[in-house]
Design a protein around this motif. Structure first.
Motif, short mmCIF file in Angstrom:
data_model
loop_
_atom_site.label_atom_id
_atom_site.label_comp_id
_atom_site.label_asym_id
_atom_site.label_seq_id
_atom_site.Cartn_x
_atom_site.Cartn_y
_atom_site.Cartn_z
N LEU A 1 0.06 -0.70 -9.72
CA LEU A 1 0.08 0.23 -10.46
C LEU A 1 0.71 1.54 -9.86
O LEU A 1 0.99 1.47 -8.57
N PRO A 2 1.65 2.29 -10.65
CA PRO A 2 2.29 3.46 -10.05
C PRO A 2 1.28 4.13 -9.12
O PRO A 2 -0.14 4.33 -9.31
N GLY A 3 1.78 4.60 -7.78
CA GLY A 3 1.06 5.60 -6.90
C GLY A 3 0.25 4.56 -5.85
O GLY A 3 -0.06 4.95 -4.74
N GLN A 4 0.42 3.34 -6.15
CA GLN A 4 -0.24 2.26 -5.20
C GLN A 4 0.70 2.13 -3.85
O GLN A 4 1.83 2.10 -4.25
N VAL A 5 0.12 2.04 -2.76
CA VAL A 5 1.14 1.94 -1.36
C VAL A 5 1.33 0.46 -1.27
O VAL A 5 0.38 -0.41 -1.13
N VAL A 6 2.64 0.03 -1.34
CA VAL A 6 2.75 -1.25 -1.10
C VAL A 6 3.74 -1.55 0.23
O VAL A 6 4.73 -0.73 0.42
N LYS A 7 3.14 -2.47 1.04
CA LYS A 7 4.15 -2.57 2.54
C LYS A 7 4.26 -4.10 2.64
O LYS A 7 3.50 -5.00 2.39
N GLY B 1 4.74 -6.13 6.14
CA GLY B 1 4.58 -5.90 7.54
C GLY B 1 4.00 -4.66 7.43
O GLY B 1 3.08 -3.96 6.80
N SER B 2 4.56 -3.58 8.27
CA SER B 2 4.28 -2.12 8.36
C SER B 2 5.14 -1.05 7.43
O SER B 2 4.92 -0.13 7.75
N LYS B 3 6.06 -1.91 6.79
CA LYS B 3 7.30 -1.08 6.09
C LYS B 3 6.82 -0.89 4.66
O LYS B 3 6.81 -1.78 3.93
N PRO B 4 6.65 0.46 4.30
CA PRO B 4 6.41 0.86 2.91
C PRO B 4 7.68 0.65 2.03
O PRO B 4 8.67 0.66 2.38
N VAL B 5 7.44 0.08 0.68
CA VAL B 5 8.68 -0.28 0.09
C VAL B 5 8.38 0.36 -1.29
O VAL B 5 7.11 0.56 -1.76
N ALA B 6 9.60 0.37 -2.12
CA ALA B 6 9.60 1.31 -3.28
C ALA B 6 10.56 0.45 -4.31
O ALA B 6 11.66 0.14 -3.85
N ARG B 7 10.19 0.61 -5.76
CA ARG B 7 11.26 -0.14 -6.41
C ARG B 7 12.25 0.69 -6.34
O ARG B 7 12.72 1.94 -6.42
N GLU B 8 13.53 -0.07 -6.86
CA GLU B 8 14.90 0.61 -7.12
C GLU B 8 14.90 1.55 -8.56
O GLU B 8 14.21 1.10 -9.64
#
Length: 262
Positions: free
Chosen positions: A58-64, A66-73
């Motif tokens: 869901l929006p607001g959840q933190v996706v990583k 490895g240790s790198k956070p990612v965000a959608r284009e």
């Protein structure tokens, strides 16, 4: 003024859940298939917990990864590319001559349909998965146009047989449009993309393809692009493209279906 596809891209599922593999793909990390492999290996986490295959975020959840956070284009990219001969439509990183390596575009994009290594011409590349799915569905019958050079004179009988359907790959190709444009050249407009379809059709009729150039995909023309060059689609092109695909199925292609066209 923003085009219609771009508006939909910016508004896509921002208020609801999205499958994790799609999220990673739109973040520019990898393809959906590769994302599933990362998830299976335990390399992806959501809110600090190990992710599971098939889960949604869901929006607001933190996706990583490895240790790198990612965000959608957030910026949509759609390019018209003139693929040269010798370049391979693949995302395989070990392929030296892959279209992804060749373009070296600063954002993660992938191809819509494909052209085989020996073919050249128009290829669309984008980070918009919805466009890819809608344009690649064979049932949507979107047009692709080619100029073909063969090894012996084109005849009326040859063109008639090509246009009425040719038995290849345990099926008969759909009726299509053909037109002679030179002693050894013809134009063909297809609404399907079987593996090496034009080459197989010609071979079945006793001809060998010497050159194959894709000049149009739906409303998008190759125009004056030289081999290796690319350009962004105009708002007018994108708006017309949107009108043509808006009622198309966007069911995701699976497996070897990505290995079609050209």
């Amino acid at each position: 003024m923003a085009n219609k596809i771009e508006k939909e891209f910016k508004n896509r599922e921002n208020k609801g859940p999205v499958r994790l593999n799609k999220y990673l793909s739109e973040a520019g990390i990898c393809s959906r298939r590769e994302a599933d492999k990362l998830i299976e290996k335990g390399l992806v986490s959501v809110d600090g917990r190990r992710a599971e295959t098939g889960m949604k975020v869901l929006p607001g959840q933190v996706v990583k990864v490895g240790s790198k956070p990612v965000a959608r284009e957030e910026e949509m990219v759609v390019l018209a590319v003139n693929k040269p001969r010798g370049i391979v439509c693949t995302e395989e990183r070990r392929e030296r001559d892959s279209i992804v390596r060749f373009l070296n575009y600063p954002r993660r994009i992938t191809y819509v349909g494909r052209l085989d290594k020996d073919s050249e011409g128009l290829l669309l590349m984008t980070n918009n998965g919805d466009i890819i799915n809608k344009m690649m569905r064979a049932g949507n019958r979107h047009e692709k146009e080619y100029k073909v050079t063969v090894d012996k004179p084109v005849t009326a009988d040859f063109l008639a047989k090509m246009s009425s359907g040719v038995a290849i790959l345990d099926t008969v190709t759909r009726p299509c449009r053909t037109e002679q444009i030179g002693k050894y050249k013809f134009r063909i407009v297809l609404t399907q993309g079987l593996n090496r379809q034009i080459r197989r059709m010609c071979e079945a009729l006793g001809y060998e393809v010497k050159e194959l150039l894709r000049t149009r995909i739906m409303n998008i023309e190759l125009g004056g692009l030289k081999p290796g060059q690319y350009r962004k689609l105009t708002d007018e092109e994108l708006n017309e493209l949107y009108e043509q695909i808006k009622d198309s199925s966007n069911e995701t292609w699976k497996g070897t279906d990505r290995k079609k066209d050209g």
